[in-house]
Design an enzyme around this catalytic site. Structure first.
Site, PDB file in Angstrom:
ATOM      1  N   ILE A 191      60.658  -5.694  45.426  1.00  0.00           N
ATOM      2  CA  ILE A 191      59.378  -5.934  44.929  1.00  0.00           C
ATOM      3  C   ILE A 191      58.460  -4.422  44.607  1.00  0.00           C
ATOM      4  O   ILE A 191      58.073  -4.178  43.690  1.00  0.00           O
ATOM      5  CB  ILE A 191      58.412  -6.591  45.782  1.00  0.00           C
ATOM      6  N   GLU A 210      58.102   4.479  51.964  1.00  0.00           N
ATOM      7  CA  GLU A 210      59.156   3.476  52.426  1.00  0.00           C
ATOM      8  C   GLU A 210      59.498   4.057  53.860  1.00  0.00           C
ATOM      9  O   GLU A 210      59.486   5.163  54.131  1.00  0.00           O
ATOM     10  CB  GLU A 210      60.610   3.765  51.550  1.00  0.00           C
ATOM     11  N   VAL A 244      53.993   4.410  58.703  1.00  0.00           N
ATOM     12  CA  VAL A 244      52.738   4.164  58.242  1.00  0.00           C
ATOM     13  C   VAL A 244      51.727   3.925  59.486  1.00  0.00           C
ATOM     14  O   VAL A 244      52.296   3.050  60.360  1.00  0.00           O
ATOM     15  CB  VAL A 244      52.640   2.558  57.522  1.00  0.00           C
ATOM     16  N   GLY A 278      58.953  -7.159  52.631  1.00  0.00           N
ATOM     17  CA  GLY A 278      59.886  -8.177  52.879  1.00  0.00           C
ATOM     18  C   GLY A 278      59.016  -9.585  53.175  1.00  0.00           C
ATOM     19  O   GLY A 278      57.862  -9.548  53.031  1.00  0.00           O
ATOM     20  N   ASP A 319      64.863 -19.803  50.760  1.00  0.00           N
ATOM     21  CA  ASP A 319      64.417 -18.782  51.355  1.00  0.00           C
ATOM     22  C   ASP A 319      64.007 -19.323  52.938  1.00  0.00           C
ATOM     23  O   ASP A 319      63.782 -18.334  53.779  1.00  0.00           O
ATOM     24  CB  ASP A 319      62.946 -18.402  50.894  1.00  0.00           C
ATOM     25  N   ALA A 327      66.467 -16.632  44.005  1.00  0.00           N
ATOM     26  CA  ALA A 327      66.394 -18.118  43.508  1.00  0.00           C
ATOM     27  C   ALA A 327      67.714 -18.632  43.187  1.00  0.00           C
ATOM     28  O   ALA A 327      67.832 -19.926  43.406  1.00  0.00           O
ATOM     29  CB  ALA A 327      65.240 -17.907  42.147  1.00  0.00           C
ATOM     30  N   HIS A 451      83.061  -4.751  20.331  1.00  0.00           N
ATOM     31  CA  HIS A 451      82.695  -3.533  20.104  1.00  0.00           C
ATOM     32  C   HIS A 451      81.541  -3.283  18.996  1.00  0.00           C
ATOM     33  O   HIS A 451      81.715  -4.069  17.795  1.00  0.00           O
ATOM     34  CB  HIS A 451      83.519  -2.527  19.610  1.00  0.00           C
TER      35      HIS A 451
END
Ligand code: FAD
Ligand code: NAI
Length: 472
Positions: A191, A210, A244, A278, A319, A327, A451
């Protein structure tokens, strides 16, 4: 009086709606319950994927890519664009239209396949005679088989909840009004890179923070390096290995305190912050306790490799269970479960699930990475072919990246294919088919490819495994 069904699916995302359609095709009296609401409070079938995930993100990626091409690349083709302007509101409205077309498409598919749809929250009530009683809003349903497909939600940073104004999840990230001057993202995963690309192309100054010291750790290292080079060149700022700290929101936006990879204290001030670190499985409101449905410590429904839960007749997919949050993985599980309920041999091949990151260049892969093969002590041969040497890529004006193929040293079976470059999302399909049929690199190398096409780079990568490329 409860309404009786053979199959009740809770959740109408790609896992749930596909499971419901397949179950109905197999002759089961099927219901699907989904609670997603559109802006007017009506149903919006398709789950995260259709409403705030795959579909709207790809619509904005496409629009923003057109904008970037018009501004930066049309001139190479001798096309002069004067007075180029962005109508961000229209871009967002187009995205909403695309979403609605997909929502409506599923309503049509339910009617076509005679799936009964209930708009509202589905929750377990109790075990019932021959199945389970499930509430669909105020209504009571009884199903012999229940498929839980309740999806996932964005994970928030501890102590920094999403307000969707300044601190945005994927939801807010897809409906920022106007282009923020400075945009921050936490997490350079899928994301982070996709949404970071959208807003960078539209003119935001984008910084991604990150936590891990390596970029795209799950991706083949060579491919990740190539992608990082391209993102650096585009001006997408990615800081790796950060920690962070405090995040403050005020009138002027968001201030993020963090420590960089060298341990130095830093501050980043942005207009908006997207947190993309996440997702977590979602069972909010499902009331699993009512029937004793087992969840793990992450909140995922515990299933075996066939998506069976601890309760007979209760299945879970997508999920909300283990495995990649994709998906198409959810859809495959949905089909397989419906077929297993029908006594058939539904099957999902987890080794051939493709991954795609829809940035520019696109990144796509299937199977094992080189570092995974090394770690497992598997002897392999590698072949790469750069798009620089592909005629179609030159004609397109996009020669970034390569196709990389990994094959077993002894048997030549393809073990993984990794692509960074134009249309990688489409090119990977051929490699998935090849791996599903357990093809060798020689098989692919001997097949005629049109091609000029980008797919010739795949054939050449297969030839490269045997060190006999023809065009490089
Ligand atoms: P979901 O799509 O989350 O659907 C679950 C549904 O169940 C929702 O409609 C929810 O409202 C409903 N629900 C939940 N609980 C209840 C309840 N108790 N009662 C009734 N209804 C309930 N994947 C890809 O493969 N390709 C991509 O390009 C891609 N892009 C993405 C981009 C973004 C920004 C995000 C966030 C995700 C993306 N994904 C992508 C991941 C993909 O969206 C998910 O893997 C997929 O949606 C999972 O499907 P699912 O059916 O398991 O759950
Ligand atoms: P992700 O797992 O892809 O990436 C999260 C990133 O955040 C990782 O790099 C991680 O190291 C980092 N991170 C975690 N905690 C952090 C912290 N405290 N500080 C700094 N960095 C931190 O998750 P993301 O991007 O949120 O996407 C969620 C899932 O949605 C994906 O894993 C994927 O399954 C799905 N998705 C799929 C897409 C596709 O198929 N094209 C597109 C978008 C999402």
């Amino acid at each position: 009086m409860a309404k009786n069904f053979d199959v009740i699916v809770i959740g109408g995302g790609p896992g749930g709606y596909i499971a419901a359609i397949r179950a109905a095709q197999l002759g089961f009296n099927t219901a699907c319950i989904d609670e997603w609401k559109n802006a007017k409070g009506g149903p919006a079938l398709g789950g995260t994927c259709t409403n705030v995930g795959c579909i709207p993100s790809k619509a904005l990626l496409q629009s923003s890519e057109h904008f970037e091409h018009a501004g930066k690349h049309f001139a190479e083709h001798g096309i002069e664009v004067k007075g180029l302007a962005l109508d961000a509101a229209k871009m967002l409205a187009r995205k909403d239209t695309v979403v609605k077309q997909n929502n409506d498409g599923i309503v049509f598919l339910f009617k076509k396949n005679k799936v009964t749809f209930f708009h509202g929250r589905g929750s377990f009530a109790k075990a019932a005679d021959g199945g389970y009683e499930v509430k669909a809003g105020e209504e009571s349903l009884v199903g012999k088989n229940i498929i839980v497909a309740t999806g996932s939600n964005a994970r928030a940073l501890p102590g920094t909840p999403f307000d969707e104004e300044n601190i945005l999840s994927n939801d807010g990230a897809l409906r920022i009004q106007g282009v923020p001057k400075k945009l921050g993202l936490i997490g350079s995963g899928v994301i982070g890179l996709e949404m970071g690309s959208v807003w960078r192309r539209l003119g935001s100054d984008v910084t991604i923070l990150e936590g891990l010291p390596t970029f795209l750790g799950a991706v083949d290292e060579q491919i990740a390096r190539e992608a990082k080079k391209a993102f650096d060149k585009q001006g997408l700022k990615i800081e790796l290995g950060v920690k962070v700290g405090e995040i403050k929101t005020g009138k002027k936006g968001v201030s993020i305190a963090y420590t960089n990879a060298r341990g130095e204290a830093q501050a980043l001030d942005v207009d908006k912050l997207i947190v993309s670190i996440g997702r977590v499985p979602n069972t909010i409101g499902l009331n699993p306790e009512a029937v004793g449905l087992k969840l793990d410590e992450r909140g995922a429904v515990v299933v075996d490799e066939e998506c069976r839960t601890n309760l007979p007749g209760v299945w879970a997919i997508g999920d909300v269970v283990r495995g990649p949050m994709l998906a198409h993985k959810a859809e495959e599980e949905g089909v397989a479960v419906a077929e297993r309920i029908a006594g058939q041999h539904g099957h999902v091949n987890f080794n051939t699930i493709p991954w795609v990151i829809y940035t520019s260049p696109e990144i796509a892969w299937v199977g094992q990475t080189e570092q995974q093969l090394k770690a497992a002590g598997v002897k392999y041969k590698a072949g790469t072919f750069p798009f620089m040497a592909n005629g179609r890529a030159r004609a397109l004006g996009d020669t970034t990246g390569m196709v990389k193929m990994l094959a077993d040293a002894a048997t030549d079976e393809i073990l993984g294919v990794h692509i960074v470059g134009p249309m990688a999302s489409e090119l990977i399909a051929e490699c998935v088919v090849a791996m599903a049929f357990r093809a060798s690199s020689e098989d692919l190398a001997r097949i005629c490819h049109a091609h000029p096409s980008l797919s010739e780079a795949t054939k050449e990568a297969a030839l490269a495994v045997d060190k006999r490329t023809l065009n490089f």
